[in-house]
Motif scaffolding. Structure first.
Motif, PDB file in Angstrom:
ATOM      1  N   GLY A 297       0.528  -1.094   0.324  1.00  0.00           N
ATOM      2  CA  GLY A 297      -0.282  -0.052   0.141  1.00  0.00           C
ATOM      3  C   GLY A 297       0.532   1.351  -0.420  1.00  0.00           C
ATOM      4  N   GLN A 298       1.767   1.472  -0.596  1.00  0.00           N
ATOM      5  CA  GLN A 298       2.767   1.963  -0.175  1.00  0.00           C
ATOM      6  C   GLN A 298       4.122   2.283  -1.502  1.00  0.00           C
ATOM      7  OE1 GLN A 298       5.028   3.661   3.361  1.00  0.00           O
ATOM      8  NE2 GLN A 298       4.327   5.145   3.802  1.00  0.00           N
ATOM      9  N   VAL A 299       4.849   3.407  -1.849  1.00  0.00           N
ATOM     10  CA  VAL A 299       5.873   3.307  -2.387  1.00  0.00           C
ATOM     11  C   VAL A 299       6.627   4.115  -1.324  1.00  0.00           C
ATOM     12  CG1 VAL A 299       6.979   4.143  -4.356  1.00  0.00           C
ATOM     13  CG2 VAL A 299       4.889   2.444  -4.144  1.00  0.00           C
ATOM     14  N   VAL A 300       7.885   3.733  -1.097  1.00  0.00           N
ATOM     15  CA  VAL A 300       9.144   5.113  -0.750  1.00  0.00           C
ATOM     16  C   VAL A 300       9.773   5.130  -1.581  1.00  0.00           C
ATOM     17  CG1 VAL A 300      10.473   5.404   0.753  1.00  0.00           C
ATOM     18  CG2 VAL A 300       8.499   3.889   1.715  1.00  0.00           C
ATOM     19  N   LEU A 301      10.236   6.638  -2.123  1.00  0.00           N
ATOM     20  CA  LEU A 301      11.750   7.443  -2.724  1.00  0.00           C
ATOM     21  C   LEU A 301      12.533   7.624  -1.893  1.00  0.00           C
ATOM     22  CD1 LEU A 301       9.556   9.257  -5.048  1.00  0.00           C
ATOM     23  CD2 LEU A 301       9.880   6.696  -5.192  1.00  0.00           C
ATOM     24  N   HIS A 302      13.849   6.646  -2.098  1.00  0.00           N
ATOM     25  CA  HIS A 302      14.913   7.278  -1.171  1.00  0.00           C
ATOM     26  C   HIS A 302      16.348   8.023  -2.043  1.00  0.00           C
ATOM     27  CE1 HIS A 302      13.603   4.240   2.275  1.00  0.00           C
ATOM     28  NE2 HIS A 302      13.406   3.580   1.292  1.00  0.00           N
TER      29      HIS A 302
ATOM     30  N   ASP B 194      -4.863   7.592  -1.733  1.00  0.00           N
ATOM     31  CA  ASP B 194      -5.213   8.076  -3.853  1.00  0.00           C
ATOM     32  C   ASP B 194      -3.379   8.543  -4.056  1.00  0.00           C
ATOM     33  OD1 ASP B 194      -7.616   7.410  -2.916  1.00  0.00           O
ATOM     34  OD2 ASP B 194      -8.290   9.855  -2.207  1.00  0.00           O
ATOM     35  N   GLU B 195      -2.424   8.761  -4.141  1.00  0.00           N
ATOM     36  CA  GLU B 195      -1.169   9.419  -4.401  1.00  0.00           C
ATOM     37  C   GLU B 195      -0.872   7.998  -5.484  1.00  0.00           C
ATOM     38  OE1 GLU B 195       0.440  12.044  -1.017  1.00  0.00           O
ATOM     39  OE2 GLU B 195       0.542   9.815  -0.721  1.00  0.00           O
ATOM     40  N   LEU B 196      -0.753   6.419  -5.084  1.00  0.00           N
ATOM     41  CA  LEU B 196      -0.806   5.970  -5.234  1.00  0.00           C
ATOM     42  C   LEU B 196      -0.894   6.305  -6.771  1.00  0.00           C
ATOM     43  CD1 LEU B 196       0.188   3.040  -3.317  1.00  0.00           C
ATOM     44  CD2 LEU B 196       1.873   4.370  -4.539  1.00  0.00           C
TER      45      LEU B 196
END
Length: 218
Positions: free
Chosen positions: A180-185, A199-201
């Motif tokens: 349920g989440q994407v992380v940008l490192h 909803d951001e996805l």
């Protein structure tokens, strides 16, 4: 014999353009005289200079860099097609910072890669070159680097560096996929991770994975 040193490059350039001095070359490239002097001292001509000048003066980039083949692209077309793949560099820049809104896909020019090399990376028709803007991925990627993206690689693999679109913003980040989440490192620890969920996805799209980088040294 290949001749990739600055003096040979400059002689070829003078022969087929109206550039006759190093000062003119600096003006054409939008750099200072000191940059030209440094390149002459080091010997290796930056790939971006080759690209810009070959496009501007309709010269074959391989010939301009090494003296191999003929000055004009059409003369080398058959031999070129047998040995090299032309990869487009697009006007859009990848933000390694807060985000870039320069998302235009206009082609600025082409870089030539040997087919036997780039074929090991993937299908050349899926490749595109983009410039990095910002410092959030340092030291791995620096501002001004040109990265090769494989647009067919959209499945997120741990540790991979990807071009990611978030609404109108295009960024280059290490991407982590969680339930349920994407992380940008960012590699630069001054930048905090970006967490996207809910909803951001719906507005997140993976544009491709970085498979190669070209860097100029000043």
């Amino acid at each position: 014999m290949q001749a990739k040193d600055f003096d040979s490059f400059f002689e070829r350039l003078k022969e087929h353009t109206d550039i006759s001095t190093q000062a003119q070359l600096a003006r054409e490239l939008g750099v200072g005289r000191a940059a030209v002097s440094l390149v002459k001292k080091k010997g290796a001509v930056p790939p971006r200079w080759i690209l810009e000048l070959s496009v501007r003066y309709n010269l074959d980039s391989t010939w301009l860099e090494s003296g191999l083949g003929s000055p004009r692209p059409e003369v080398n077309a058959v031999e070129f097609a047998d040995e090299f793949s032309r990869i487009p560099k697009v006007a859009a820049r990848l933000s390694a910072g807060g985000g870039s809104f320069e998302t235009g896909g206009e082609i600025e020019g082409f870089y030539a890669f040997r087919k036997d090399w780039i074929g090991g990376k993937g299908n050349p028709s899926d490749m595109v070159l983009m410039e990095v803007y910002g410092n959030s991925m340092e030291p791995e990627l620096k501002e001004g680097d040109i990265v090769l993206l494989d647009q067919s690689r959209k499945d997120i693999l741990a540790g991979g560096i990807y071009a990611v679109g978030v609404e109108d913003t295009v960024m280059v980040k290490r991407v982590e996929k969680r339930p349920g989440q994407v992380v940008l490192h960012s590699d630069n620890k001054d930048y905090a991770p970006i967490y996207l969920g809910g909803d951001e996805l719906e507005n997140v799209r993976v544009l491709g994975q970085v498979v190669w980088v070209s860097r100029e040294y000043h």
